[in-house]
Structure formats: structure tokens, C-alpha cells
Write a protein that holds these residues in place. Structure first.
Motif, PDB file in Angstrom:
ATOM      1  N   ILE A  73       2.931  10.534   0.338  1.00  0.00           N
ATOM      2  CA  ILE A  73       4.143  10.190   1.464  1.00  0.00           C
ATOM      3  C   ILE A  73       3.334   9.705   2.607  1.00  0.00           C
ATOM      4  CG2 ILE A  73       6.152  10.672   2.669  1.00  0.00           C
ATOM      5  CD1 ILE A  73       6.667  13.135   0.909  1.00  0.00           C
ATOM      6  N   PRO A  74       3.596   8.306   2.841  1.00  0.00           N
ATOM      7  CA  PRO A  74       3.042   7.878   4.176  1.00  0.00           C
ATOM      8  C   PRO A  74       3.566   8.447   5.233  1.00  0.00           C
ATOM      9  CG  PRO A  74       3.976   6.025   2.862  1.00  0.00           C
ATOM     10  CD  PRO A  74       4.523   7.410   2.240  1.00  0.00           C
ATOM     11  N   ALA A  75       2.952   8.934   6.313  1.00  0.00           N
ATOM     12  CA  ALA A  75       3.438   9.516   7.638  1.00  0.00           C
ATOM     13  C   ALA A  75       2.588   9.123   8.762  1.00  0.00           C
ATOM     14  CB  ALA A  75       3.356  10.999   7.285  1.00  0.00           C
ATOM     15  N   VAL A  76       3.172   9.169  10.051  1.00  0.00           N
ATOM     16  CA  VAL A  76       2.334   8.803  11.051  1.00  0.00           C
ATOM     17  C   VAL A  76       2.593  10.061  12.131  1.00  0.00           C
ATOM     18  CG1 VAL A  76       4.369   7.586  12.249  1.00  0.00           C
ATOM     19  CG2 VAL A  76       2.061   7.163  13.190  1.00  0.00           C
ATOM     20  N   ILE A  77       1.455  10.529  12.892  1.00  0.00           N
ATOM     21  CA  ILE A  77       1.414  11.337  13.726  1.00  0.00           C
ATOM     22  C   ILE A  77       1.391  10.941  15.209  1.00  0.00           C
ATOM     23  CG2 ILE A  77       0.321  13.533  14.453  1.00  0.00           C
ATOM     24  CD1 ILE A  77      -0.982  13.430  11.627  1.00  0.00           C
ATOM     25  N   TYR A  78       2.265  11.078  16.050  1.00  0.00           N
ATOM     26  CA  TYR A  78       2.230  10.531  17.457  1.00  0.00           C
ATOM     27  C   TYR A  78       2.462  11.761  18.377  1.00  0.00           C
ATOM     28  CZ  TYR A  78       7.233  10.332  17.199  1.00  0.00           C
ATOM     29  OH  TYR A  78       8.441  10.662  16.831  1.00  0.00           O
ATOM     30  N   GLY A  79       2.440  11.411  19.679  1.00  0.00           N
ATOM     31  CA  GLY A  79       2.923  12.569  20.984  1.00  0.00           C
ATOM     32  C   GLY A  79       1.427  13.101  21.794  1.00  0.00           C
ATOM     33  N   PHE A  94       0.922  -1.120   0.088  1.00  0.00           N
ATOM     34  CA  PHE A  94       0.045  -0.150  -0.162  1.00  0.00           C
ATOM     35  C   PHE A  94       0.891   1.323   0.067  1.00  0.00           C
ATOM     36  CE2 PHE A  94      -2.437   3.435   2.128  1.00  0.00           C
ATOM     37  CZ  PHE A  94      -3.515   3.688   1.567  1.00  0.00           C
ATOM     38  N   ALA A  95       1.879   1.408   0.748  1.00  0.00           N
ATOM     39  CA  ALA A  95       2.834   2.339   0.825  1.00  0.00           C
ATOM     40  C   ALA A  95       3.455   2.440  -0.565  1.00  0.00           C
ATOM     41  CB  ALA A  95       3.947   2.225   1.820  1.00  0.00           C
ATOM     42  N   ARG A  96       4.026   1.741  -1.315  1.00  0.00           N
ATOM     43  CA  ARG A  96       4.284   1.654  -2.551  1.00  0.00           C
ATOM     44  C   ARG A  96       3.289   2.237  -3.433  1.00  0.00           C
ATOM     45  NH1 ARG A  96       5.417  -3.632  -3.292  1.00  0.00           N
ATOM     46  NH2 ARG A  96       7.264  -3.441  -1.931  1.00  0.00           N
TER      47      ARG A  96
END
Length: 200
Positions: free
Chosen positions: A29-35, A19-21
Motif C-alpha cells: 500500500i502506498p502511504a505518505v508520512i507528514y507532520g 507505480f502505485a498500481r
């Protein structure tokens, strides 16, 4: 925040390398948000726009996430393909306006040291604490006219208003010296050798 840091983000519900490809093939662009104790949020970002923004160190993105509103984030990690240098994934840290964050800022030398000297940059980055929305792109250090033997430590570097130095104040940032080329000594040795040969 400036308009050029506002980014439309799409929520992602599918994962995996395949899926990322496909996302990257579509220019995203795949990204992840955390914190801030929140559950990680997976998003897709517009590739070209984000690639331009993150050329700056410690870029802050103001994400406009479908169905979730705006979210201020700091770019913490960018994973690139080592061969093609394509951005594969970005980690984003949730920040709040006015919140202070710890970041490493690149050091940039400005000016020219005295004639015949060279400037040796010992510390390429310094760690500081700054407001998330006022992170400097770099820290300028002037070496204009500095003579041989001059040195600048972290404590000497002028920080932007509201920033605090976290690196050791005694850390050597720049040292000015005269390069030892050895050419004069070599010339003298050659001359002496020639004189000896002539005497024989």
C-alpha cells in the motif's frame, strides 16, 4: 505499543498512478508520512498486515523504516477504491510518545434498554483529546435498563484516563423511547369500520 502494530516500511522514490498500481499488485500500500514540520516521506506498507490493523479506528502504526529508524504514526486518512474497496493510499501523521492528539472515537452501546423501548444513537462519534499511544478503540455507553425518556449526553460518557472531551458536553448521544408502531390504533380503526359496516 504492542508488537502487532510494528510495521516494516519501504521508502518510495517512484510516484504516479502506474507505480502505485504496481505496488498494490505486489500486495503493498502506498502511504505518505507528514507532520511535526518534517518533509513528507513516501513509503510502501505491507498490504495484508496494515489492512488488519486499520480496521480499528484511529490506528497507530510503529513504522520501522529502512535507513531512517522507527517512526510512530497515526492513521489520518484511508483512501479506498469505491467499487472494489481496495486500499489505494494511506495518510500517516507523525506523533510522539506522550503527545496528545485530537481524534473522533466511535460510540458503542452496551446492554439493553427497558422492555418495549428502543435506543436512538444520535452521536455515532465523539471528539476527544488523548495520548497518541493510548487512543481508545471506542467509547462504551451503557443503556442497561434505561426507561422511556432517558437520555445520555456527551458529558455523561465515561472517558479513558488521560482523555479530555472536546465535543459539546450537551450533545445528545443516546435517547431512549417507545416506538410508535400505530398497530393498536390501526386495530381500533379497523374494528370501528367493521362495526359501522355491520350496523348498515
Amino acid at each position: 505499543m504492542s508488537e502487532d502494530t510494528k510495521v516494516q516500511a519501504e521508502l518510495r522514490t517512484s510516484f504516479g498512478k502506474g507505480f502505485a498500481r504496481r505496488l498494490r499488485a505486489a500486495g503493498k500500500i502506498p502511504a505518505v508520512i507528514y507532520g511535526h514540520g518534517t518533509e513528507p516521506v513516501h513509503v510502501a506498507l505491507p498490504g495484508h498486515q496494515v489492512s488488519l490493523i486499520i480496521r480499528r479506528a484511529n490506528a497507530v502504526l510503529e513504522l520501522q523504516i529502512e535507513g531512517k529508524g522507527d517512526q510512530l504514526t497515526l492513521v489520518k486518512d484511508v483512501q479506498k477504491d469505491p467499487v472494489h474497496q481496495i486500499i489505494e493510499h494511506i495518510d500517516l501523521l507523525v506523533v510522539k510518545k506522550g503527545e496528545k492528539v485530537t481524534i473522533d472515537i466511535p460510540v458503542v452501546l452496551v446492554g439493553e434498554s427497558a422492555s418495549g423501548t428502543i435506543a436512538n444513537l444520535d452521536a455515532t462519534t465523539l471528539s476527544i483529546e488523548a495520548e497518541a499511544t493510548h487512543i481508545p478503540e471506542n467509547l462504551e455507553v451503557s443503556i442497561e435498563g434505561l426507561e422511556d425518556g432517558a437520555h445520555i449526553t456527551a458529558a455523561d460518557v465515561v472517558l479513558p484516563k488521560g482523555s479530555t472531551l472536546l465535543s459539546d458536553p450537551e450533545v445528545l448521544v443516546v435517547a431512549i423511547s417507545v416506538p410508535s408502531s400505530g398497530t393498536a390504533a390501526d386495530d381500533e380503526a379497523d374494528a370501528a369500520a367493521e362495526a359501522e359496516a355491520a350496523a348498515e
